[in-house]
Design a protein around this motif. Structure first.
Motif, PDB file in Angstrom:
ATOM      1  N   ASN A 150      43.131  34.650  25.455  1.00  0.00           N
ATOM      2  CA  ASN A 150      41.962  35.503  25.684  1.00  0.00           C
ATOM      3  C   ASN A 150      41.614  35.597  27.163  1.00  0.00           C
ATOM      4  N   ALA A 151      41.823  34.500  27.898  1.00  0.00           N
ATOM      5  CA  ALA A 151      41.546  34.528  29.339  1.00  0.00           C
ATOM      6  C   ALA A 151      42.445  35.555  30.033  1.00  0.00           C
ATOM      7  N   VAL A 152      43.706  35.636  29.592  1.00  0.00           N
ATOM      8  CA  VAL A 152      44.646  36.607  30.175  1.00  0.00           C
ATOM      9  C   VAL A 152      44.143  38.037  29.914  1.00  0.00           C
ATOM     10  N   ILE A 153      43.712  38.283  28.682  1.00  0.00           N
ATOM     11  CA  ILE A 153      43.206  39.621  28.344  1.00  0.00           C
ATOM     12  C   ILE A 153      41.986  39.962  29.193  1.00  0.00           C
ATOM     13  N   MET A 154      41.065  39.015  29.283  1.00  0.00           N
ATOM     14  CA  MET A 154      39.824  39.260  30.036  1.00  0.00           C
ATOM     15  C   MET A 154      40.141  39.594  31.498  1.00  0.00           C
ATOM     16  N   GLY A 155      41.057  38.828  32.083  1.00  0.00           N
ATOM     17  CA  GLY A 155      41.430  39.057  33.482  1.00  0.00           C
ATOM     18  C   GLY A 155      42.008  40.453  33.678  1.00  0.00           C
ATOM     19  N   ALA A 156      42.895  40.848  32.773  1.00  0.00           N
ATOM     20  CA  ALA A 156      43.531  42.167  32.893  1.00  0.00           C
ATOM     21  C   ALA A 156      42.484  43.274  32.835  1.00  0.00           C
ATOM     22  N   ARG A 157      41.516  43.110  31.938  1.00  0.00           N
ATOM     23  CA  ARG A 157      40.504  44.150  31.765  1.00  0.00           C
ATOM     24  C   ARG A 157      39.565  44.225  32.978  1.00  0.00           C
ATOM     25  N   LEU A 158      39.239  43.067  33.549  1.00  0.00           N
ATOM     26  CA  LEU A 158      38.385  43.059  34.744  1.00  0.00           C
ATOM     27  C   LEU A 158      39.078  43.779  35.902  1.00  0.00           C
ATOM     28  N   ILE A 159      40.399  43.621  35.986  1.00  0.00           N
ATOM     29  CA  ILE A 159      41.152  44.297  37.053  1.00  0.00           C
ATOM     30  C   ILE A 159      41.215  45.801  36.763  1.00  0.00           C
ATOM     31  N   GLN A 160      41.523  46.152  35.529  1.00  0.00           N
ATOM     32  CA  GLN A 160      41.635  47.570  35.169  1.00  0.00           C
ATOM     33  C   GLN A 160      40.367  48.334  35.518  1.00  0.00           C
ATOM     34  N   GLN A 161      39.228  47.683  35.333  1.00  0.00           N
ATOM     35  CA  GLN A 161      37.970  48.385  35.574  1.00  0.00           C
ATOM     36  C   GLN A 161      37.399  48.130  36.957  1.00  0.00           C
ATOM     37  N   GLY A 162      38.208  47.493  37.793  1.00  0.00           N
ATOM     38  CA  GLY A 162      37.824  47.376  39.195  1.00  0.00           C
ATOM     39  C   GLY A 162      36.727  46.370  39.499  1.00  0.00           C
ATOM     40  N   VAL A 163      36.421  45.489  38.562  1.00  0.00           N
ATOM     41  CA  VAL A 163      35.405  44.465  38.838  1.00  0.00           C
ATOM     42  C   VAL A 163      35.938  43.488  39.886  1.00  0.00           C
ATOM     43  N   VAL A 164      37.210  43.134  39.756  1.00  0.00           N
ATOM     44  CA  VAL A 164      37.877  42.299  40.759  1.00  0.00           C
ATOM     45  C   VAL A 164      39.256  42.886  41.022  1.00  0.00           C
ATOM     46  N   LYS A 165      39.836  42.481  42.136  1.00  0.00           N
ATOM     47  CA  LYS A 165      41.171  42.989  42.472  1.00  0.00           C
ATOM     48  C   LYS A 165      42.254  42.146  41.817  1.00  0.00           C
ATOM     49  N   ARG A 166      41.978  40.863  41.742  1.00  0.00           N
ATOM     50  CA  ARG A 166      42.960  39.951  41.136  1.00  0.00           C
ATOM     51  C   ARG A 166      42.249  38.983  40.193  1.00  0.00           C
ATOM     52  N   ALA A 167      43.013  38.443  39.276  1.00  0.00           N
ATOM     53  CA  ALA A 167      42.427  37.443  38.375  1.00  0.00           C
ATOM     54  C   ALA A 167      43.442  36.338  38.129  1.00  0.00           C
ATOM     55  N   ILE A 168      42.956  35.121  38.205  1.00  0.00           N
ATOM     56  CA  ILE A 168      43.774  33.960  37.869  1.00  0.00           C
ATOM     57  C   ILE A 168      43.312  33.516  36.488  1.00  0.00           C
ATOM     58  N   CYS A 169      44.227  33.595  35.535  1.00  0.00           N
ATOM     59  CA  CYS A 169      43.843  33.416  34.135  1.00  0.00           C
ATOM     60  C   CYS A 169      44.664  32.308  33.491  1.00  0.00           C
ATOM     61  N   GLY A 170      44.003  31.472  32.723  1.00  0.00           N
ATOM     62  CA  GLY A 170      44.755  30.439  32.022  1.00  0.00           C
ATOM     63  C   GLY A 170      43.831  29.446  31.373  1.00  0.00           C
ATOM     64  N   GLY A 171      44.344  28.248  31.154  1.00  0.00           N
ATOM     65  CA  GLY A 171      43.522  27.263  30.484  1.00  0.00           C
ATOM     66  C   GLY A 171      44.029  25.855  30.718  1.00  0.00           C
ATOM     67  N   THR A 172      43.180  24.907  30.345  1.00  0.00           N
ATOM     68  CA  THR A 172      43.518  23.497  30.516  1.00  0.00           C
ATOM     69  C   THR A 172      42.914  22.684  29.382  1.00  0.00           C
TER      70      THR A 172
END
Lengths: 354, 401
Positions: free
Chosen positions: B168-190
């Motif tokens: 889900n973190a990967v999906i969220m990051g991709a969508r934030l980039i698509q809509q221009g909220v951020v330029k890049r996203a580091i997505c993952g989990g621990t």
């Protein structure tokens, strides 16, 4: 962060106050006891299957009931998406399983508490009850959990089109254990404070603990909505000037000035550490300023209670007397600004339009 | 829609630290399961686990924090080590100058430390060293520490949807980039191994004491693991503009809910089917375009039956290579989606599919079987990675060459 309006079609809150709508709202005001608020139970059996309810924690019951009632209020049987935010999820279940594990030396444990301790357990139940197979997400980021859920809803409406009904919710509970644990980090006032005098007791560390669940049906379509969220901003590790600048930036970005704001809901908590974060309130001299943490206490998702209150204010076209810190001179309520903080260094600013 | 690419990754699992060690173990079919050395539990010598081969002190040294371990949990340390690999491959000034989001995932936050001190936590009036760990009980603790350590801003978020959290973190990051909220996203989990989770799954009676056997008739349950994985996402044009190596394209994704049961998947696999189908549609691909499925494949009775039936139904005559890599790493919970997304990218890069270890007996209810050997020189164009969690939370990601 993004500008897609979220039209709020319904709001429902279970809180330490009478907010569920089955009795007069916020009347009478319920005081805290021993610096702690406990949510007023509602008739959970009206919303949950009687077999399932027996094993459910209070948090699950609160969140499912608030969610189902909110869907009813909106006239939506099956939401297109379910997005929630929580600071601690089913903290009670997690603590229960953890203590059993320690006491029983890792033997003969009841899995129910483990299953229900999952942060997204309410999402799963709500999806099941509303037969919603759509997008389902849970944010667990301290004081900005609900704000992230709202941001996600904005993204989703931009992607899917405005005619979607999204169920958004927040839920957190304050257990006896949590109260003791966070006392060690000066979350709560050492002296017992009457909640109605919370804002006068603003020279010491700490505040009053609270809890609650709040759910909203939002859509991109204006029809049938009471109000809309126009802007939402999050600030990490804020300073008073940063907050003030951001408030004015949000207003300017929406073509507004402080004059256009009719009501400010502020998350002041009587904790001396955060009073300066609300210096920006000095810029609102003719507006009504209202507080809410003397009604719901402090927890990660108080923004849910604040948003419910804003929705209530728009729907009643008046501000409840018990919330007013400064009486303004406005006859109409067109714009409400929520400025809220959480102890772990975050502030959120939300602009609503009626 | 502009294409989203993966331009850097970082991984720490029972297979090793970094891409090289993880690739070697996958290709050489070397499982990382072993009896734990670091986890303190009365059950430590009963269960094979995918424990990372570092102590907390060793991880702190890897990120230069050995002198300042105040409040640092194993959950955060795993995250920092994995992120350090990702950050090592990009210009950090770039990340400081342009808006980036850190979208992290965790199922139990710093429970690995909290459970050691909980009785002190709840004893009224008691003070002491343990206080440093109180705030680590939040899932967002590792996110905030990592964002501060690497100077990532302005946006951070933590997701917790059980075993699908980092997908889900990967999906969220991709969508934030698509809509221009951020330029890049580091997505993952621990997620770090802890007694809480081990005993939780054990109380559900679905932990296998031996090596797990995904998609096998004789499977009994899962092996737990720990680790962290992160992917740097950005738009294709932004990656190209900075001359970055494109590791893979995030071709499509889907999140949908089973709406069937609080923990068990719908037995006919309807939820998994819907999620995979939606991910294909989002990627504008047909089932036959998928070269390899990195299945969720926890080796629990319920998951593998539901997921297997869904794969069989969706891919019908043309079931691609599929396997679960859980027998390599154990089930790393909130990290699993990201770790297996990285394995999917390795599959694309190496043109290899990975063995479903310990498979001997086909499942009665399935006519399909997983790939039992690691195969190299296989044409791999599109890989699907599944992550299914409690609460009916299902995610499928598709990565493409």
């Amino acid at each position: 962060m993004i500008k897609h309006p979220l039209y709020i079609k319904a709001a429902c809150a279970i809180s330490p106050q009478h907010s569920f709508g089955d009795t007069p709202v916020l009347d009478p005001v319920v005081p805290s006891e021993g610096n702690r608020f406990v949510a007023v139970d509602v008739d959970y059996r009206a919303f949950i299957n009687p077999v399932a309810i027996r094993r459910m924690s209070r948090l699950l019951k609160m969140s499912i009931s608030a969610a189902m009632k909110c869907l009813q209020n909106a006239g939506v049987s099956m939401p297109d998406a379910i997005i929630t935010g929580t600071g601690r999820g089913s903290a009670g279940d997690m603590q229960h399983f953890l203590k059993d594990m320690i006491m029983m030396k890792e033997e003969a444990l009841n899995p129910t508490f483990f299953i229900q301790s999952t942060y997204n357990a309410p999402n799963g139940w709500i999806a099941l009850q509303s037969k919603s197979t759509g997008y389902n997400q849970t944010f667990v980021h301290r004081g900005i959990s609900l704000e992230l859920a709202l941001l996600d809803a904005q993204l989703l409406l931009t992607e899917t089109g405005d005619n979607q009904n999204i169920l958004i919710g927040s839920y957190d509970e304050t257990t006896a254990d949590y109260f003791v644990v966070k006392e060690k980090l000066n979350y709560w006032k050492k002296e017992t404070v009457a909640s109605e005098h919370l804002y006068q007791n603003n020279e010491t560390l700490g505040t009053i603990a609270g809890e609650g669940a709040a759910f909203f049906v939002v859509s991109g379509e204006k029809e049938g909505a009471t109000c809309s969220i126009e802007s939402l901003e999050i600030i990490h590790q804020p300073a008073p000037t940063m907050i003030r600048n951001k408030v004015h930036e949000v207003l300017a970005a929406n073509g507004l000035t402080t004059d256009d704001i009719d009501v400010v809901l502020c998350g002041r908590s009587g904790d001396v550490r955060f009073e300066a974060w609300y210096n920006v309130l000095e810029d609102f001299t003719t507006q009504t300023i209202a507080g809410f943490k003397h009604l719901c206490g402090e927890y990660e998702t108080t923004s849910g209670f604040a948003l419910w209150l804003a929705h209530h204010i728009f729907s009643q076209a008046s501000v409840p007397e018990s919330t007013i810190l400064q009486k303004g001179d406005r006859k109409e309520i067109r714009h409400v600004l929520i400025i809220n903080h959480f102890i772990l260094d975050t502030v959120s600013i939300t602009l609503l339009r009626g | 829609m502009e294409k989203i690419v993966v331009s850097s990754v970082g991984i720490l699992s029972a297979l090793g630290c970094g891409m090289h060690q993880n690739i070697q173990a996958l290709l050489q079919k070397k499982s990382g399961l072993h009896f734990p050395v670091h986890l303190q539990s009365v059950h430590a010598q009963e269960f094979l686990l995918g424990e990372v081969n570092f102590s907390n002190e060793e991880m702190a040294m890897l990120v230069g924090l050995q002198e300042n371990m105040q409040g640092l949990t194993r959950t955060t340390l795993l995250s920092l080590v994995a992120l350090q690999e990702l950050m090592g491959k990009i210009d950090r000034a770039l990340l400081r100058d342009e808006p980036v989001a850190l979208i992290n995932a965790s199922t139990v936050g710093g429970m690995c430390s909290v459970e050691d001190h909980y009785l002190d936590f709840i004893e009224p009036g008691k003070r002491g060293d343990f206080i440093q760990y109180i705030n680590s009980s939040d899932c967002g603790d590792s996110t905030e520490r990592a964002a501060r350590y690497f100077g990532l801003k302005p946006l951070m978020a933590t997701i917790s949807t059980a075993c699908s959290s980092s997908a889900n973190a990967v999906i969220m990051g991709a969508r934030l980039i698509q809509q221009g909220v951020v330029k890049r996203a580091i997505c993952g989990g621990t997620d770090a191994l802890c007694r809480f989770t081990l005993n939780g799954f054990n109380s559900l009676k679905n932990v296998d004491k031996g090596p797990c056997r995904p998609f096998d008739q004789t499977r009994f349950g899962l092996n737990l693991g720990e680790g962290a994985g992160y992917l740097l996402l950005e738009k294709e044009e932004d990656a190209k503009a900075r001359g970055a190596e494109i590791l893979a394209y995030l071709g499509g994704y889907a999140n949908s809910n089973d709406a069937y049961h609080p923990t068990a998947p719908s037995p006919d696999g309807a939820g998994a089917f819907r999620t995979m189908e939606q991910a294909l549609k989002h990627a504008k691909l047909q089932p036959e375009d998928i070269s390899y499925i990195n299945a969720h494949g926890t080796a629990t009775i319920n998951n593998d039956a539901a997921e297997g039936l869904a794969i069989q139904q969706l891919f019908a005559e043309k079931v691609p290579y599929f396997s679960s890599t859980k027998a390599f790493t154990g089930h790393t919970l909130a990290a699993a989606g990201a770790i297996e997304a990285i394995f999917s990218i390795i599959s694309l890069q190496q043109q290899a599919v990975f063995a479903n270890l310990n498979f001997t007996t086909p499942m009665e209810e399935l006519s399909i079987t997983p790939v039992t050997d690691t195969l190299e020189n296989v044409p791999v164009q599109h890989v699907m990675s599944n992550s299914f969690g409690f609460g009916g939370n299902n995610v499928s990601l598709i990565f493409s060459k």
